[in-house]
Design a protein around this motif. Structure first.
Motif, PDB file in Angstrom:
ATOM      1  N   ILE A 169      -8.239 -19.748   6.737  1.00 19.83           N
ATOM      2  CA  ILE A 169      -7.567 -18.825   5.818  1.00 19.83           C
ATOM      3  C   ILE A 169      -7.306 -17.457   6.438  1.00 19.83           C
ATOM      4  O   ILE A 169      -6.180 -16.946   6.358  1.00 19.83           O
ATOM      5  CB  ILE A 169      -8.365 -18.709   4.503  1.00 19.83           C
ATOM      6  CG1 ILE A 169      -8.354 -20.047   3.769  1.00 19.83           C
ATOM      7  CG2 ILE A 169      -7.788 -17.608   3.617  1.00 19.83           C
ATOM      8  CD1 ILE A 169      -9.116 -20.042   2.461  1.00 19.83           C
ATOM      9  N   PRO A 170      -8.300 -16.792   7.075  1.00 20.14           N
ATOM     10  CA  PRO A 170      -8.005 -15.476   7.659  1.00 20.14           C
ATOM     11  C   PRO A 170      -6.910 -15.525   8.725  1.00 20.14           C
ATOM     12  O   PRO A 170      -6.107 -14.589   8.827  1.00 20.14           O
ATOM     13  CB  PRO A 170      -9.356 -15.063   8.274  1.00 20.14           C
ATOM     14  CG  PRO A 170     -10.377 -15.850   7.533  1.00 20.14           C
ATOM     15  CD  PRO A 170      -9.717 -17.156   7.223  1.00 20.14           C
ATOM     16  N   VAL A 171      -6.882 -16.626   9.498  1.00 19.63           N
ATOM     17  CA  VAL A 171      -5.857 -16.741  10.537  1.00 19.63           C
ATOM     18  C   VAL A 171      -4.477 -16.856   9.905  1.00 19.63           C
ATOM     19  O   VAL A 171      -3.526 -16.187  10.330  1.00 19.63           O
ATOM     20  CB  VAL A 171      -6.147 -17.961  11.433  1.00 19.63           C
ATOM     21  CG1 VAL A 171      -5.094 -18.067  12.531  1.00 19.63           C
ATOM     22  CG2 VAL A 171      -7.538 -17.864  12.039  1.00 19.63           C
ATOM     23  N   VAL A 172      -4.354 -17.697   8.883  1.00 22.06           N
ATOM     24  CA  VAL A 172      -3.055 -17.886   8.222  1.00 22.06           C
ATOM     25  C   VAL A 172      -2.591 -16.601   7.554  1.00 22.06           C
ATOM     26  O   VAL A 172      -1.421 -16.213   7.650  1.00 22.06           O
ATOM     27  CB  VAL A 172      -3.139 -19.039   7.199  1.00 22.06           C
ATOM     28  CG1 VAL A 172      -1.841 -19.151   6.406  1.00 22.06           C
ATOM     29  CG2 VAL A 172      -3.439 -20.359   7.899  1.00 22.06           C
ATOM     30  N   LEU A 173      -3.507 -15.902   6.885  1.00 26.28           N
ATOM     31  CA  LEU A 173      -3.137 -14.676   6.184  1.00 26.28           C
ATOM     32  C   LEU A 173      -2.712 -13.570   7.147  1.00 26.28           C
ATOM     33  O   LEU A 173      -1.933 -12.681   6.783  1.00 26.28           O
ATOM     34  CB  LEU A 173      -4.309 -14.188   5.326  1.00 26.28           C
ATOM     35  CG  LEU A 173      -4.674 -15.073   4.125  1.00 26.28           C
ATOM     36  CD1 LEU A 173      -5.868 -14.485   3.392  1.00 26.28           C
ATOM     37  CD2 LEU A 173      -3.492 -15.232   3.174  1.00 26.28           C
ATOM     38  N   SER A 174      -3.212 -13.603   8.372  1.00 21.63           N
ATOM     39  CA  SER A 174      -2.883 -12.549   9.334  1.00 21.63           C
ATOM     40  C   SER A 174      -1.607 -12.843  10.113  1.00 21.63           C
ATOM     41  O   SER A 174      -1.126 -11.982  10.854  1.00 21.63           O
ATOM     42  CB  SER A 174      -4.038 -12.368  10.328  1.00 21.63           C
ATOM     43  OG  SER A 174      -4.183 -13.526  11.154  1.00 21.63           O
TER      44      SER A 174
END
Length: 361
Positions: A202-207
């Motif tokens: 999730i953090p990778v996709v959101l960034s």
């Protein structure tokens, strides 16, 4: 001392248990088959994550066979009429159910470990970030340790007195006192590791730099893992409920409930693990116009001209692309997320172009 009155039996539908087991096996096996068909169709190489999910599917098949065997032998699905703590209940049918449950415990932990590792190696293959991969190395080591620890813990729950599992209740209490606390630790850590694995991308996709529609679809693809989290929570609830009701629940009902929910968690985990790799073939089979129209109405849309693009980590790069991705990651090194995005954001080959006869490897 008289035994307390038993609560009404549960999981007492043999036909339903067999049907549910077969349906779950068919669906999970179909997902694995579609995963490999999709890769062959896209001319993509097989990776470690694929072979791990195949191993998990083989183990899951064995568990399905055991469930059906237990029902056919009346060891599962047929109430015993006594609690598991009743000394008079110890007979061949209960002991056979205990043998099956012990096998389910060991195979189930090993299979869940393979599924979690498959998802982690999929993330490893898809994301090129150096820092992210360092975290994955640690997390993979934790998952391996978790799997080995609870497999060994299941074998040694009664120490050197393994036969105490199948003996009189007092013998079990004397030699297997750590079994229930170990079980609590297992189901609790199972839920925790599933949840953490679900949250990893999730953090990778959101960034990443992408429009709202693409980000929504990407997150939705990875959130299929929530199915596995739900199944592990259900199994934890069944285990805790069973351990608190040893005196009031039917012995066979307890063991049947644990086995069928263990089986459900495994099959749902396989389906969820295959989810991110199935979008190319599902996009070819299932029309997506209705979904796109709905997303536009709720404002999850984009003015970008690339309306059928998704990041490369959802489409699964082929072997050549994977080598380029790794080479790019090495060149970028520690320059940060912006430098890696150019390798993460390939164009998405949609189903329409394939129907038009163009092959994009």
């Amino acid at each position: 001392m008289s035994q307390p009155q038993l609560s009404p039996p549960e999981y007492d539908s043999p036909a339903g248990l067999i049907a549910g087991s077969v349906i779950m096996w068919v669906v999970s096996t179909l997902c694995v088959g579609l995963r490999f068909y999709s890769k062959r169709w896209k001319r993509q190489g097989y990776i470690t994550a694929d072979w791990l999910i195949v191993a998990a599917a083989i183990f899951a098949t064995g568990m399905t066979v055991m469930e059906i065997y237990g029902v056919n032998e009346h060891a599962l699905g047929y109430p015993l009429g006594a609690s598991i703590e009743d000394a008079k209940a110890v007979n061949g049918r209960l002991n056979k159910a205990k043998h099956i449950e012990l096998s389910f415990l060991l195979l189930g932990i090993a299979t869940l470990g393979l599924i979690k590792l498959s998802v982690c190696f999929l993330f490893w293959h898809l994301f090129a970030r150096v820092v992210f991969r360092r975290f994955l190395m640690v997390w993979i080591a934790i998952i391996i340790a978790w799997t080995l620890a609870f497999v060994v813990g299941g074998l040694l729950e009664c120490g050197s007195h393994l036969k105490a599992i199948f003996g009189q209740p007092q013998e079990y209490l004397d030699h297997c006192g750590s079994a229930i606390p170990t079980g609590y630790a297992m189901v609790g850590s199972d839920v925790a590791t599933d949840l953490i694995t679900l949250l990893i991308p999730i953090p990778v996709v959101l960034s990443m730099k992408m429009d709202r529609r693409t980000r929504f679809l990407t997150l939705l693809t990875f959130m299929m893992g929530a199915l596995s989290v739900g199944a592990s929570v259900a199994k934890a609830y069944i285990y805790i409920k069973a351990s608190l009701g040893l005196w009031t629940s039917d012995a066979i009902s307890i063991l049947t409930g644990l086995s069928i929910w263990n089986l459900a968690e495994v099959h749902i985990g396989i389906i969820a693990a295959c989810g991110p790799t199935l979008r190319p073939i599902l996009a070819r089979i299932i029309p997506t116009e209705s979904l796109m129209s709905l997303l536009s109405r709720i404002g999850v849309s984009s003015n970008s001209s690339k309306q059928n693009e998704l990041p490369s980590f959802v489409k699964m790069p082929d072997a050549d692309s994977a080598e380029q991705l790794q080479a790019g990651a090495e060149k970028v090194g520690s320059k940060g997320a912006d430098g890696v995005r150019q390798y993460e954001m390939d164009s998405w080959n949609d189903a329409e172009s394939d129907r038009g006869g163009r092959n994009h490897v």
